[in-house]
Structures are given as structure tokens and as C-alpha cells.
Design an enzyme around this catalytic site. Structure first.
Site, mmCIF file in Angstrom:
data_model
loop_
_atom_site.group_PDB
_atom_site.id
_atom_site.type_symbol
_atom_site.label_atom_id
_atom_site.label_comp_id
_atom_site.label_asym_id
_atom_site.label_seq_id
_atom_site.Cartn_x
_atom_site.Cartn_y
_atom_site.Cartn_z
ATOM 1 N N HIS A 182 5.231 -23.029 8.874
ATOM 2 C CA HIS A 182 5.333 -22.987 7.418
ATOM 3 C C HIS A 182 4.189 -22.141 6.888
ATOM 4 O O HIS A 182 3.234 -21.846 7.609
ATOM 5 C CB HIS A 182 5.304 -24.393 6.813
ATOM 6 C CG HIS A 182 3.983 -25.084 6.972
ATOM 7 N ND1 HIS A 182 3.587 -25.662 8.159
ATOM 8 C CD2 HIS A 182 2.948 -25.265 6.106
ATOM 9 C CE1 HIS A 182 2.385 -26.178 8.017
ATOM 10 N NE2 HIS A 182 1.967 -25.942 6.799
ATOM 11 N N SER A 203 0.934 -21.033 4.522
ATOM 12 C CA SER A 203 -0.243 -21.629 3.908
ATOM 13 C C SER A 203 -1.377 -20.598 3.940
ATOM 14 O O SER A 203 -1.128 -19.399 3.954
ATOM 15 C CB SER A 203 -0.632 -22.909 4.662
ATOM 16 O OG SER A 203 -1.605 -23.620 3.939
#
Length: 514
Positions: A226, A228
Site C-alpha cells: 500500500h 505511504s
């Protein structure tokens, strides 16, 4: 007095005393209701020891907010601009008091690649990471706000930029690959950190596990589940010395005829492309230009501050500063704050019988730099020289710097496999070497390397080549297999044709064949 009279004395006493006391209490209560300010003033006058002191102002460095808090509309505009497609361009802009370098695009099931020009940072979204029929907007952001980095101890060093992939929390069907440079001397000492927060939130940096993280000699490659924030920190094991590579960059403004003063600035930067780009950006408002190539320096965390000493100034010039040495605190360099030190010089006044114009139309400076305690192992930065030239006196032309894109690792490996086998016609890595200007002797030298194709692709990267230029070269060589692989990374055929190519007909023919 009789006993009957004595029995009524307490009651009479209470009447005589109680009535005035009750009246006084009622008067005070009325004053509290109707004249509160007067009562408080009289109370303070009666009891000066209970005056409330004025609040002590905070020191300047303890101000709770350096900038006013952002409102929701400003935050929404901030993220909207970061995720708006930039049409393949790398944008440098200050948003919400943060200096950012970013690029954004839309990605479908075919995947795509984002590259921040001249920084060594790329993000690869592989084919199949996005479901068929869907489009996702992704962004790649280099954060030049030093306050967004992790809090470091004296033993830790920042050895890479802070990079954000957006939108925050986005996940894909296949892992994406984030690549950026580091300057740790021992790759095993470089540890990757992540902050699972938005760019405008307070950061919460935590080390990533070793799974999905590969650290090479000068590069970090992370498989992302993911999106970030990410960076790399130098952490040497107990008993081992931590070291990182610095690049020393010297800047100065043009030396114009009749100019009486000249300032020289030396930057102590992490040896990463984005650190040098930060210095170039910082010098633009002052007209400073990089003088000569950057010099590498072996910087260790176990020793003291960095010293810079002025050793020689050419005749006709003198040092304005009282001291001939400058000191940079160790942690400013160790924690990657990009510090610089400067010297200012002026032309000496000529005597009546002397003509110094021939001596002062150029300046030559030599400086030494070393860490405190290692003066015997000093390092000569350069023999700096600036002269009165028309090209320096005129303002630099406004032009875009040439694209400098590091090939994505997967694309590099695919092209290496396609170009490595020797062809009877020579239409392999040797043809690419010829297009890059290598002579026959150098091509024969490359043939002795372990992987000539990898060597020539690395040479293309060093020449600041872009994917569009490599696509054009493969088209010119009629290597449609290689051109097709590159075009898949570029996204659409229209993006692959970005640039001023003379052979437009050949590109149109390639699009038809593909």
C-alpha cells in the site's frame, strides 16, 4: 438585677449584634451583584499578594505553531493538486509551506511508471496491478521539508530522501516497486522506515521488515503493498563504525567586470541525486551556479565536526572574513540537513603605480576539508577558478534541464535479455553503443565485460537519457521488440512520441505494426 431580667440578656444580645451583621452581609451581596468590578479592585487592593502574574511568553524556538493551522479546504486543494496528472512532467512547487517535487498520472490494467527527473526516484506499477476497466490516479512525491523526516539519535544518520506515494493507503492487485537512492557505505547498515500517515499529518516513523526490501550498493527497492511515506536510515550494528558518502558542491555567482566582491558557497550533501537537486534549486534565486564536478567525501559518525579551511587565494584578491576556516556541526551533516558554508572575497585596491586589472579578472581558490581530529588526512576540495567571461556576465538562458531517468529495474532486465545475444547483423547492444557515440575500440572493450548489454544501458543512464529517447533509438534500430517493451512502460503511443524527433514517419510505422 433579677433572675428574670438576666434570662433575656442572650436574646437581646443576638438582636443587637445579629441585625448589623446581617445588614452588612446584604450590603456586600448587593455590591457583588451591582458593582463587581469595584469589588474585585478593592479586593485586590486589600490583598496584593494574590495578584495574578502575567503569563510568561514562550521562547522563540518553542512557538507552538510555526504556520497557521490548515483548514479543510486548503488540505483538499493540497491533495487535489498532488494527484492531478502532470502529463509526464516533474513539477517542483511549494504547497502548504512544503517544498515538493512530484509527478502524477492515471494508470490502468497495463500498468505504468512514474519517474522524478534528476532525482533517481521511480515508482513502477506492474501490469495487472489495476483491474481491467478501471483507472487509478497515482502520484510520486519527493519531500524537501526536513521536518517530515524521522527523529534520529546521534548514532543514526539520514541517508536517503523522504518519498511519498499517493494517494495514501492505496492498494493494488500486485505489489508496486518504489526505487530511490541512498548514500550508506555499507548497504547492510541501511534500514528502511515507513510512516503510515498522510503527508500533512504528524509522522509516525517505524522500521520496515526485511521482506520485500532490497538494498543494493546505492539504491533501495521496496515492494509496496500500500502507499505511504518512506525513507532510509543508517544504523550500524554495535561495535561497527557507521559511514556514509557525502558530495561537496561548490556554488558561486558569475564574476562580472568591475565586480568588487564574490561569495563562494560549499554545500555538504548526501551523495544522492535529489540532494544535489535541492542545492541547485536553493541557489536559483541567488543566481548561483555549480562550479565543477562534486567531490566525494568519506564521512563517519564516530568523529567530530567538519572543518573547511581556506588555503590559497590568487593574487589581487583577499578574504573579507576574519577567519580562514569554517566549522559545520557534525549532526547537521549526519542527519542530512544539507548545510553549507561560505567565504566572501574582494578585489584588492590597486596602488597608483600598479595595474591589478590583469590579476583580478579571475580568481583561483584552494580549500581543504576534514573532520575534526583528522587534519593530517585532509581532502582538497578543488582548485576553484572563476573568470570574467561574457557567458558568465550574461544571465543564463531559461531552459528545461535534460531528462534524467533511471530505467525501472524490470525494464532494465528485459532490455538486457533482448540486447545481450549477439546478432549476425550486429543489431544488438553493439548497434546501441554506436548510436551513443562509442568507437570501435570502446565497443570491443565492452565485449569483454560480464554483461555488455547491461554496461551499455548503464552508460545510457549516465548520459541522462530518457525512456522516450531510448524508445526512439530502438525504433531507429528497427528493434521493435525492445521498442514495444519500452512503450508498455510509457503507457500510450502518444506519450512514447514525446520529443522533437526528425523521423516521425518511422514512429508512425511502428505504431501501426504494434
Amino acid at each position: 438585677m433579677s433572675s428574670h431580667e438576666n434570662s433575656f440578656q442572650p436574646a437581646q444580645f443576638l438582636l443587637l449584634v445579629g441585625i448589623p451583621v446581617a445588614s452588612a452581609l446584604l450590603l456586600v451581596q448587593c455590591l457583588r451583584w451591582h458593582c463587581p468590578r469595584w469589588l474585585r479592585a478593592s479586593w485586590k487592593l486589600d490583598r496584593p499578594e494574590e495578584l495574578v502574574p502575567d503569563p510568561t511568553p514562550l521562547p522563540k524556538d518553542e512557538s507552538p505553531h510555526q504556520y497557521p493551522p490548515a483548514v479543510l479546504s486548503e488540505m483538499a486543494a493540497f491533495y487535489r493538486e498532488l494527484h492531478t496528472p502532470t502529463q509526464g512532467q516533474t513539477v517542483t512547487r511549494q504547497l502548504m509551506h512544503k517544498l515538493l517535487v512530484f509527478s502524477a498520472r492515471e494508470v490502468d490494467h497495463r500498468g505504468g511508471c512514474l519517474i522524478l527527473r534528476d532525482t533517481g526516484i521511480s515508482l513502477l506499477i506492474p501490469p495487472g496491478a489495476v483491474a481491467v476497466g478501471r483507472q487509478e490516479r497515482v502520484s510520486l512525491i519527493l519531500v524537501w521539508d526536513l521536518s517530515d523526516g524521522p527523529s534520529l539519535s546521534q548514532a543514526q544518520a539520514l541517508v536517503s530522501p523522504v518519498v511519498a506515494c499517493g494517494p495514501h493507503g492505496a492498494s493494488f492487485l500486485k505489489p508496486c516497486t518504489l526505487t530511490f537512492k541512498h548514500c550508506a557505505q555499507m548497504p547492510s547498515h541501511a534500514r528502511t522506515y515507513s510512516s503510515n500517515t498522510n503527508l500533512l499529518d504528524d509522522k509516525d516513523w517505524k522500521p520496515l521488515g526485511k521482506s520485500g526490501v532490497h538494498t543494493s550498493l546505492d539504491e533501495c527497492r521496496i515492494q509496496l503493498s500500500h502507499f505511504s511515506l518512506y525513507t532510509c536510515v543508517l544504523e550500524a550494528p554495535s561495535g561497527q563504525e557507521a559511514r556514509k558518502w557525502l558530495q561537496l558542491a561548490v556554488f558561486c555567482s558569475p564574476l562580472a567586470p568591475g565586480q568588487s566582491h564574490l561569495q563562494l558557497r560549499v554545500y555538504f550533501l548526501n551523495n544522492t541525486p535529489c540532494a544535489l537537486q535541492w542545492a541547485l534549486t536553493n541557489e536559483q534565486p541567488h543566481g548561483g551556479r555549480l562550479r565543477g564536478p562534486c567531490q566525494l567525501f568519506d564521512f563517519t559518525g564516530a568523529r567530530g565536526d567538519q572543518c573547511l579551511k581556506l588555503k590559497y587565494i590568487s593574487e589581487g584578491w583577499e578574504n573579507v572574513d576574519d577567519s580562514t576556516s569554517q566549522v559545520v556541526p557534525h549532526l547537521h551533516i549526519w542527519h542530512g540537513k544539507c548545510p553549507f558554508r561560505s567565504f566572501c572575497f574582494r578585489r584588492k585596491a590597486a596602488n597608483e603605480n600598479e595595474d591589478c586589472s590583469a590579476l583580478t579578472n579571475e580568481i583561483i581558490v584552494t580549500m581543504h576539508t576534514f573532520q575534526d581530529g583528522l587534519e593530517t588526512k585532509y581532502m582538497e576540495i578543488l582548485r576553484f577558478q572563476a573568470s570574467e567571461e561574457e557567458s558568465w556576465a550574461a544571465p543564463p538562458p531559461v531552459s528545461q534541464p535534460p531528462p534524467c531517468n533511471r530505467l525501472p529495474p524490470e525494464l532494465f532486465e528485459q532490455l538486457q535479455m533482448l540486447l545481450e545475444p549477439n546478432s549476425i547483423t550486429g543489431n544488438d547492444w553493439r548497434r546501441l553503443a554506436s548510436h551513443l557515440g562509442l568507437c570501435g575500440m570502446k565497443i570491443r572493450f565492452l565485449s569483454c565485460q560480464r554483461s555488455p548489454a547491461a554496461a551499455i544501458l548503464e552508460l545510457f543512464e549516465e548520459q541522462n537519457g530518457s525512456l522516450q529517447e531510448l524508445h526512439y533509438l530502438m525504433t531507429l534500430m528497427e528493434r521493435l521488440d525492445c521498442a514495444s517493451v519500452i512503450q508498455n512502460y510509457l503507457g500510450s503511443p502518444a506519450q512514447a512520441r514525446v520529443g522533437t524527433w526528425e523521423n516521425q514517419d518511422l514512429e508512425m510505422e511502428l505504431d501501426v505494426k504494434l
